[in-house]
Write a protein that holds these residues in place. Structure first.
Motif, PDB file in Angstrom:
ATOM      1  N   GLY A  64      -2.222  21.536  -3.050  1.00  0.00           N
ATOM      2  CA  GLY A  64      -3.339  21.227  -3.932  1.00  0.00           C
ATOM      3  C   GLY A  64      -4.120  19.974  -3.549  1.00  0.00           C
ATOM      4  N   LEU A  65      -3.663  19.222  -2.564  1.00  0.00           N
ATOM      5  CA  LEU A  65      -4.413  18.037  -2.142  1.00  0.00           C
ATOM      6  C   LEU A  65      -5.548  18.462  -1.221  1.00  0.00           C
ATOM      7  CD1 LEU A  65      -1.554  15.487  -1.296  1.00  0.00           C
ATOM      8  CD2 LEU A  65      -3.010  15.547  -3.323  1.00  0.00           C
ATOM      9  N   MET A  66      -6.703  17.840  -1.414  1.00  0.00           N
ATOM     10  CA  MET A  66      -7.867  18.138  -0.583  1.00  0.00           C
ATOM     11  C   MET A  66      -8.373  16.840   0.015  1.00  0.00           C
ATOM     12  SD  MET A  66      -8.373  21.449  -0.989  1.00  0.00           S
ATOM     13  CE  MET A  66     -10.050  21.747  -0.545  1.00  0.00           C
ATOM     14  N   GLY A  67      -8.539  16.801   1.320  1.00  0.00           N
ATOM     15  CA  GLY A  67      -9.051  15.600   1.968  1.00  0.00           C
ATOM     16  C   GLY A  67      -8.062  14.446   1.893  1.00  0.00           C
ATOM     17  N   PHE A  68      -8.522  13.268   2.285  1.00  0.00           N
ATOM     18  CA  PHE A  68      -7.689  12.078   2.226  1.00  0.00           C
ATOM     19  C   PHE A  68      -8.567  10.959   1.671  1.00  0.00           C
ATOM     20  CE2 PHE A  68      -5.019   8.587   3.303  1.00  0.00           C
ATOM     21  CZ  PHE A  68      -3.740   9.120   3.401  1.00  0.00           C
ATOM     22  N   ILE A  69      -8.128  10.354   0.580  1.00  0.00           N
ATOM     23  CA  ILE A  69      -8.981   9.381  -0.114  1.00  0.00           C
ATOM     24  C   ILE A  69      -8.296   8.028  -0.234  1.00  0.00           C
ATOM     25  CG2 ILE A  69     -10.236  11.145  -1.417  1.00  0.00           C
ATOM     26  CD1 ILE A  69      -8.477  10.403  -3.854  1.00  0.00           C
ATOM     27  N   GLU A  70      -9.125   7.028  -0.437  1.00  0.00           N
ATOM     28  CA  GLU A  70      -8.653   5.705  -0.790  1.00  0.00           C
ATOM     29  C   GLU A  70      -8.702   5.621  -2.304  1.00  0.00           C
ATOM     30  OE1 GLU A  70     -10.618   2.444   1.383  1.00  0.00           O
ATOM     31  OE2 GLU A  70     -11.525   4.054   2.552  1.00  0.00           O
ATOM     32  N   VAL A  80       0.867  -1.173   0.000  1.00  0.00           N
ATOM     33  CA  VAL A  80       0.000   0.000   0.000  1.00  0.00           C
ATOM     34  C   VAL A  80       0.902   1.221   0.000  1.00  0.00           C
ATOM     35  CG1 VAL A  80      -1.672   1.359   1.335  1.00  0.00           C
ATOM     36  CG2 VAL A  80      -1.979  -1.109   1.118  1.00  0.00           C
ATOM     37  N   GLU A  81       0.639   2.131  -0.934  1.00  0.00           N
ATOM     38  CA  GLU A  81       1.361   3.400  -0.998  1.00  0.00           C
ATOM     39  C   GLU A  81       0.514   4.459  -0.297  1.00  0.00           C
ATOM     40  OE1 GLU A  81       3.423   6.248  -4.320  1.00  0.00           O
ATOM     41  OE2 GLU A  81       1.487   5.358  -4.801  1.00  0.00           O
ATOM     42  N   VAL A  82       1.131   5.176   0.627  1.00  0.00           N
ATOM     43  CA  VAL A  82       0.459   6.236   1.377  1.00  0.00           C
ATOM     44  C   VAL A  82       1.179   7.542   1.071  1.00  0.00           C
ATOM     45  CG1 VAL A  82      -0.143   7.097   3.680  1.00  0.00           C
ATOM     46  CG2 VAL A  82      -0.146   4.625   3.228  1.00  0.00           C
ATOM     47  N   VAL A  83       0.429   8.540   0.629  1.00  0.00           N
ATOM     48  CA  VAL A  83       0.964   9.880   0.411  1.00  0.00           C
ATOM     49  C   VAL A  83       0.179  10.816   1.318  1.00  0.00           C
ATOM     50  CG1 VAL A  83       1.247  11.770  -1.231  1.00  0.00           C
ATOM     51  CG2 VAL A  83       1.675   9.408  -1.954  1.00  0.00           C
ATOM     52  N   ALA A  84       0.895  11.535   2.180  1.00  0.00           N
ATOM     53  CA  ALA A  84       0.242  12.435   3.127  1.00  0.00           C
ATOM     54  C   ALA A  84       0.983  13.757   3.165  1.00  0.00           C
ATOM     55  CB  ALA A  84       0.214  11.812   4.522  1.00  0.00           C
ATOM     56  N   GLU A  85       0.225  14.843   3.169  1.00  0.00           N
ATOM     57  CA  GLU A  85       0.803  16.178   3.287  1.00  0.00           C
ATOM     58  C   GLU A  85       0.190  16.894   4.476  1.00  0.00           C
ATOM     59  OE1 GLU A  85       0.599  18.530  -0.252  1.00  0.00           O
ATOM     60  OE2 GLU A  85       1.981  17.222  -1.342  1.00  0.00           O
ATOM     61  N   GLY A  86       1.047  17.639   5.160  1.00  0.00           N
ATOM     62  CA  GLY A  86       0.630  18.410   6.321  1.00  0.00           C
ATOM     63  C   GLY A  86       1.855  18.773   7.133  1.00  0.00           C
ATOM     64  N   SER A  87       1.643  19.034   8.404  1.00  0.00           N
ATOM     65  CA  SER A  87       2.779  19.391   9.255  1.00  0.00           C
ATOM     66  C   SER A  87       3.711  18.190   9.402  1.00  0.00           C
ATOM     67  CB  SER A  87       2.294  19.834  10.637  1.00  0.00           C
ATOM     68  OG  SER A  87       1.836  18.720  11.384  1.00  0.00           O
ATOM     69  N   GLU A  88       4.990  18.480   9.595  1.00  0.00           N
ATOM     70  CA  GLU A  88       5.967  17.404   9.774  1.00  0.00           C
ATOM     71  C   GLU A  88       5.603  16.549  10.986  1.00  0.00           C
ATOM     72  OE1 GLU A  88      10.789  16.697  10.062  1.00  0.00           O
ATOM     73  OE2 GLU A  88      10.010  18.723   9.786  1.00  0.00           O
ATOM     74  N   GLU A  89       5.116  17.182  12.041  1.00  0.00           N
ATOM     75  CA  GLU A  89       4.730  16.458  13.257  1.00  0.00           C
ATOM     76  C   GLU A  89       3.586  15.475  12.979  1.00  0.00           C
ATOM     77  OE1 GLU A  89       2.664  17.448  17.565  1.00  0.00           O
ATOM     78  OE2 GLU A  89       3.826  19.013  16.579  1.00  0.00           O
ATOM     79  N   SER A  90       2.572  15.928  12.244  1.00  0.00           N
ATOM     80  CA  SER A  90       1.436  15.052  11.938  1.00  0.00           C
ATOM     81  C   SER A  90       1.847  13.915  10.998  1.00  0.00           C
ATOM     82  CB  SER A  90       0.300  15.858  11.320  1.00  0.00           C
ATOM     83  OG  SER A  90      -0.256  16.738  12.283  1.00  0.00           O
TER      84      SER A  90
END
Length: 91
Positions: free
Chosen positions: A84-90, A44-54
């Motif tokens: 440009g990413l909105m929300g978190f999707i599968e 499973v590939e996970v791409v997440a953007e946000g604060s480094e801590e999160s």
């Protein structure tokens, strides 16, 4: 504070066990945007953007053993957020 992008590849028994749904729920709790998708090689590939801590917390959760299925290993790559990413999707 500048946002970061975490890309993580999770291997083990992680497809068909609710792993992407679980990852999405944790990411949304942490205020992250991105996606989780199955890859042809059964990871499973996970791409997440946000604060480094999160993002670091999500990575800890992916490695914690609390996720559905069985995680045998996680490889991560850190980079600048692409925005440009909105929300978190599968996917």
């Amino acid at each position: 504070m500048t946002d970061v992008r975490l890309t993580a590849w999770v291997r083990g028994h992680v497809q068909g066990v609710g792993f992407r749904w679980w990852t999405r729920a944790r990411a949304l709790e942490l205020g992250l945007a991105g996606w989780a998708r199955n890859t042809p090689d059964r990871r499973v590939e996970v791409v997440a953007e946000g604060s480094e801590e999160s993002c670091a917390r999500l990575l800890e959760l992916l490695r914690s053993g609390d996720a559905p299925g069985r995680v045998d290993g996680v490889v991560e790559r850190w980079s600048e957020a692409k925005e440009g990413l909105m929300g978190f999707i599968e996917r």
